[in-house]
Design an enzyme around this catalytic site. Structure first.
Site, PDB file in Angstrom:
ATOM      1  N   LEU A   1      13.051 -16.820 -15.541  1.00  0.00           N
ATOM      2  CA  LEU A   1      13.699 -17.947 -15.366  1.00  0.00           C
ATOM      3  C   LEU A   1      13.568 -18.843 -14.280  1.00  0.00           C
ATOM      4  CD1 LEU A   1      15.610 -16.199 -17.169  1.00  0.00           C
ATOM      5  CD2 LEU A   1      17.484 -16.749 -15.979  1.00  0.00           C
TER       6      LEU A   1
ATOM      7  N   HIS B   1      11.431 -21.356  -9.015  1.00  0.00           N
ATOM      8  CA  HIS B   1      11.606 -20.133  -9.638  1.00  0.00           C
ATOM      9  C   HIS B   1      12.744 -19.174  -9.531  1.00  0.00           C
ATOM     10  CE1 HIS B   1      10.235 -16.240 -11.564  1.00  0.00           C
ATOM     11  NE2 HIS B   1       9.656 -17.045 -12.350  1.00  0.00           N
ATOM     12  N   HIS B   2      13.224 -18.618 -10.411  1.00  0.00           N
ATOM     13  CA  HIS B   2      14.618 -17.662  -9.956  1.00  0.00           C
ATOM     14  C   HIS B   2      14.363 -16.522  -9.134  1.00  0.00           C
ATOM     15  CE1 HIS B   2      18.895 -17.241 -10.288  1.00  0.00           C
ATOM     16  NE2 HIS B   2      18.858 -17.816 -11.323  1.00  0.00           N
ATOM     17  N   SER B   3      13.199 -16.039  -8.853  1.00  0.00           N
ATOM     18  CA  SER B   3      12.948 -14.958  -7.980  1.00  0.00           C
ATOM     19  C   SER B   3      12.975 -15.537  -6.499  1.00  0.00           C
ATOM     20  CB  SER B   3      11.437 -14.430  -8.258  1.00  0.00           C
ATOM     21  OG  SER B   3      10.371 -15.670  -8.074  1.00  0.00           O
TER      22      SER B   3
END
Length: 522
Positions: free
Chosen positions: A76, A191-193
């Site tokens: 995601l 980036h969702h991280s």
């Protein structure tokens, strides 16, 4: 083997229900705090300034939630469009990023996989070359499409590509093209991280200042804590909380094992998460939304969920009329299947954000601040039906949201998403991150934005439109307030929702019908 593993996860979920008291205490004690950071300038080049944490923070492993966002079907990205009232000066933006965003360790670190340690991923500080992160495309003066369509297509193309792991996982695209609602557009892709949507939005807002006072941070309303019950009411509330949580977690287990939404024109194909997205937005009056809220005794979120139910009902009624004779006349009739109900994965931030002021101080002074992916979700039923009284959509939304507020569903889902990767591995942990949301029809999220006009490094902002791509659903609806407007952002898979602007028309028409019904009643 797969179903047996799912059953093990289900048993673990029930175990956590029975251990609710200790779970709550454990979660209350969890802290994801940043250690002080220090700036290491590249010799003779202020623009080469990079961020490093203290030695004890180097090479720290990614959290379980961060690792989940690297699974193939759960990759995601957060994307945030910022409309500017003036042209954007790239040099000014780059110079200010050095003293703000780059001071956050996550934005100046690589995510490195160590094969000798079983593929464990760690944060590794690195030098940041802003020329590779801030992209300024050449804008053709003789564009073949309208400027609005150009920006739409540009963002759509961004959602079809991924970020390079040889550098920190974010970039910023500056589009100096005049659109119908801005003089230029900045597009963050993250980036969702790196963090949850609330944390990332708070961090970006911490880089802004009030337009009326360039030294002051923007003001964002704080959520009010509900008043605690007393006496016998307190015991009833506690019993209701436990009972509702058991029912909700059992529904999550059923969804993991077999339960999924029925097929509708809004349900995407199995690989929908890997397709590009058309991300568009439209604004409505926040003053009118608040007027509806006050008149009906609800919340702003209740109103927006109600508008969503009404708009999706109108849109699906039109889609079900496709292929029938006399389509124009048929669209005015009820073409919806009986008892049609879909579910929304409604994302909730389960702990207070670090706050704009805290994050600004962290970037300025190297102080501590909470950070990470602290999100949960609830499975929210949406009733898809054509109602004679448009206010019934708001009432049904309020009933559904009040029921979900009296449950620890979001907290348990977050707890499971953190625990399962450690017990069963990251791939199995992605079950809760992917399988449950993928078996619902839409994703829904609501964020409170600044109350006054703000500027991004001296550029006055016209609108803020955050969203997401890579999710295993064909439709995501994100709502964010800004000054006197409520911005609705759609992220759609065009093979499933080929006419997103028509969906917007249905949402806007539903909003107007609800507003007029309230005004007529009052």
């Amino acid at each position: 083997m797969v179903e047996a593993r799912h059953l093990s996860i289900s048993i673990l979920l029930l175990f956590f229900i029975l251990k609710s008291a200790s779970t709550m205490e454990t979660l209350e004690g969890l802290k994801h705090a940043l250690k002080p950071i220090r700036i290491v300038p590249k010799e003779g080049d202020e623009k080469g300034m990079v961020v490093k944490r203290h030695d004890q923070e180097d090479h720290q492993p990614l959290s379980p939630m961060a690792r989940l966002f690297h699974e193939p079907d759960c990759n995601l990205y957060v994307i945030a469009m910022i409309g500017s009232k003036t042209r954007i000066d790239p040099d000014v933006v780059k110079a200010n990023l050095v003293h703000s965003l780059l001071k956050h360790p996550r934005f100046s670190s690589l995510q490195v996989m160590e094969e000798e340690k079983g593929g464990e991923m760690k944060w590794v500080p690195t030098k940041v070359d802003l020329e590779k992160h801030v992209i300024v495309p050449d804008m053709c003066s003789d564009m073949e499409t309208s400027s609005d369509k150009y920006v739409e297509d540009y963002i759509c193309n961004l959602t079809k590509t991924t970020l390079d792991f040889s550098k920190p996982l974010w970039d910023l695209h500056l589009l100096n093209v005049k659109t119908s609602d801005a003089e230029a557009v900045g597009v963050f892709r993250i980036h969702h991280s790196l963090g949850d949507g609330t944390s990332l939005m708070s961090l970006l807002l911490a880089c802004t200042r009030k337009a009326s006072d360039p030294t002051a941070l923007p003001s964002v309303p704080m959520m009010k804590k509900p008043k605690s019950s007393a006496g016998s009411g307190k015991w009833w509330k506690a019993f209701r909380l436990v009972w509702n949580t058991i029912i909700d977690v059992l529904m999550v287990i059923a969804t993991v094992l077999f339960l999924k939404d029925r097929d509708t024109p809004l349900r995407g194909p199995p690989n929908v998460g890997s397709t590009g997205r058309r991300i568009i937005h439209r604004t409505i009056s926040l003053e009118d939304v608040v007027m509806i809220k006050n008149s009906l005794g609800t919340t702003v979120n209740d109103v927006m969920v109600g508008i969503t139910q009404a708009g999706l009902s109108r849109y699906l009624n039109r889609r079900y009329a496709e292929g029938k004779k006399n389509k124009g006349a048929t669209e005015k009739k009820n073409n919806l299947p009986k008892n049609l109900s879909i579910r929304a994965t409604h994302f909730i931030n389960i702990r207070p954000s670090a706050g704009i002021h805290t994050l600004a101080e962290m970037m300025e002074k190297g102080s501590e601040a909470k950070w990470g992916n602290w999100i949960g979700y609830v499975l929210l039923p949406l009733s898809i039906v054509l109602r004679d009284n448009p206010l019934d959509y708001i009432q049904k939304a309020k009933e559904a949201m009040d029921r979900k507020k009296a449950s620890l569903e979001a907290l348990y889902i977050h707890s499971m998403a953190k625990s399962i990767p450690n017990l069963f591995g990251t791939k199995t942990g992605s079950v809760l991150c992917l399988k449950v949301p993928s078996r619902t029809t839409i994703w829904f999220s609501n964020v409170v934005g600044p109350q006054e006009e703000i500027a991004f490094f001296g550029h006055p902002i016209a609108y803020i439109a955050p969203s997401c791509f890579g999710q295993p659903n064909a439709l995501m609806i994100h709502v964010v307030s800004y000054v006197d407007k409520m911005n609705i952002i759609l992220s759609v898979d065009e093979s499933t929702v080929p006419d997103p602007h028509q969906l917007f028309d249905d949402l806007e028409e539903s909003f107007n019908l609800i507003k007029n019904a309230v005004m007529a009643r009052d």
